[in-house]
Design an enzyme around this catalytic site. Sequence first.
Site, PDB file in Angstrom:
ATOM      1  N   LYS A  72       0.840  -1.198   0.000  1.00 48.80           N
ATOM      2  CA  LYS A  72       0.000   0.000   0.000  1.00 48.80           C
ATOM      3  C   LYS A  72       0.872   1.244   0.000  1.00 48.80           C
ATOM      4  O   LYS A  72       1.858   1.340   0.729  1.00 48.80           O
ATOM      5  CB  LYS A  72      -0.943   0.015   1.207  1.00 48.80           C
ATOM      6  CG  LYS A  72      -2.037  -1.020   1.140  1.00 48.80           C
ATOM      7  CD  LYS A  72      -3.202  -0.653   2.034  1.00 48.80           C
ATOM      8  CE  LYS A  72      -3.977   0.524   1.482  1.00 48.80           C
ATOM      9  NZ  LYS A  72      -5.140   0.861   2.318  1.00 48.80           N
ATOM     10  N   GLU A  86      -0.667   3.113   6.593  1.00 44.48           N
ATOM     11  CA  GLU A  86      -1.399   2.470   5.504  1.00 44.48           C
ATOM     12  C   GLU A  86      -1.132   0.968   5.429  1.00 44.48           C
ATOM     13  O   GLU A  86      -1.973   0.202   4.966  1.00 44.48           O
ATOM     14  CB  GLU A  86      -1.032   3.114   4.162  1.00 44.48           C
ATOM     15  CG  GLU A  86      -1.640   4.490   3.953  1.00 44.48           C
ATOM     16  CD  GLU A  86      -3.146   4.443   3.914  1.00 44.48           C
ATOM     17  OE1 GLU A  86      -3.714   3.675   3.114  1.00 44.48           O
ATOM     18  OE2 GLU A  86      -3.779   5.172   4.716  1.00 44.48           O
TER      19      GLU A  86
END
Length: 478
Positions: free
Chosen positions: A335, A341
């Site tokens: 990601k 994230e």
Amino acid sequence: MAMSPPPLLTLLLLATTAMLATATPPPKPTEHFLGVNYGTLGDNLPPPQRGMELARSAGAAAVRFYDANATLLAAAAASGLVFIPSVPNELIPSLAASQRAADAWVAATLLPYRRSPGLRFLFVGNEVLSDPTTRHTRWARLVPAMANVERALRRHGLGRVKVSTTLSAHDLDGQNVFPPSAAAFRPDIAGAVMRPLLAFLDRTESYLFFDAYTYFTWSANHSVVPLPYALLENTSSFVYRDPGTGLSYGNLLDQMLDAVVAAACRIGHCGVRLALAETGWPTAGDLDQFGAGVRNAATYNRNLARHLASGAGTPRRPGMRMPAMVFALFNEDLKWGPGTERHWGLFYPNGTAVYGVDLTGRRSPATYPPLPPATNDRPYPGPLWCVVRTDKGPVNETAVGEQVAAACADKAGLCDAVRPGGACYLPDTVAAHASYVFSAHWNSFSEDYGGCYFAGLAVETAVDPSHGSCRFPSILLK
């Protein structure tokens, strides 16, 4: 004690004049469960069948996908879980333009699961209205695409499948939930997109799916929003009172959900069914991302499961039950963006639990093993730099060089210090030059680019890499 609204939002409080009714009874929902989002942006994830087993082991009742990959859908259908496929954002214009295209997509993608009781929802797009770059290509086409897909589902004997899409906090004007009764959708989408979208959801008895992350709202307002309030700890010591309705809130999630209800009411759709597409808490992040940790993540998701299972609803919608999904099943190492994230998962890719959780909400808190102490619940004070990461083996000089070239092109003069004769030219190595460039770029564009990442080749450090007359730009955190 009563919690005061953040000072930066005082003007909005003063501008709020005509408040809405204190409680808006929802229609009786036909679905309520807590499931998990199943992302696939990882290079080390287990086979889908194993993924479904892990989801069930955590007590998930459903899995949501970000596309309609046939392998994933087949595994989900065989698992007995509710499963939610998605139409990718890029298909929205073509499906809006052609009923035939919508019919063909449904026939090719979902018809094999016509008899599967787990297929009950379909998302058309993901956070479409949060992307300003697609304003002219997708926003106005979102509802027509949903309508065409809904007709195609009925034509193919899949009329039970509810069609929706997902919204994010960015779709609320100013992302404001203080007070929830003053919330409104952004002016650029309220009339043009949200009104027809909510009308479609009302007509088809579907749900408005919203991404509600108390982590981001808390971290942006941490000086006035207590952490226990964001973690759904429901302690009577922290209460937020909405001055517009007089309703009192014991946790931030209920406040965020009621803000969406208020925004829907403002454009004439008070009764729309509400659901959670994504919620959760990260277990790790970069040095500038405080509050991300196993203790807080486990606390949030365990409290979330119990809160939703209780059927208490929110102050504005008492007794409301709804579909909801935790983000996410796995940590996903591919990601893009800040460190958080890649650290929302309930499981590591090898199948080990990051922490124990029972998404049914039935497990007693006392039965869980002790959690590690939180170590970063306050912001890191001081300077940070962005340098080439070396903890994953030798530096890939080709890939790093590509990132340096792209960064240098973003701003004239940004890389002058590492050119021949510059203060940071020596040592003349790819890694040394890249570390300077990454720090300089992060310093110039941190608000726009969202973090020290550079395709996973960079990492934050609190150790000043400056040397001699070469001074590395830093980000100063207070």
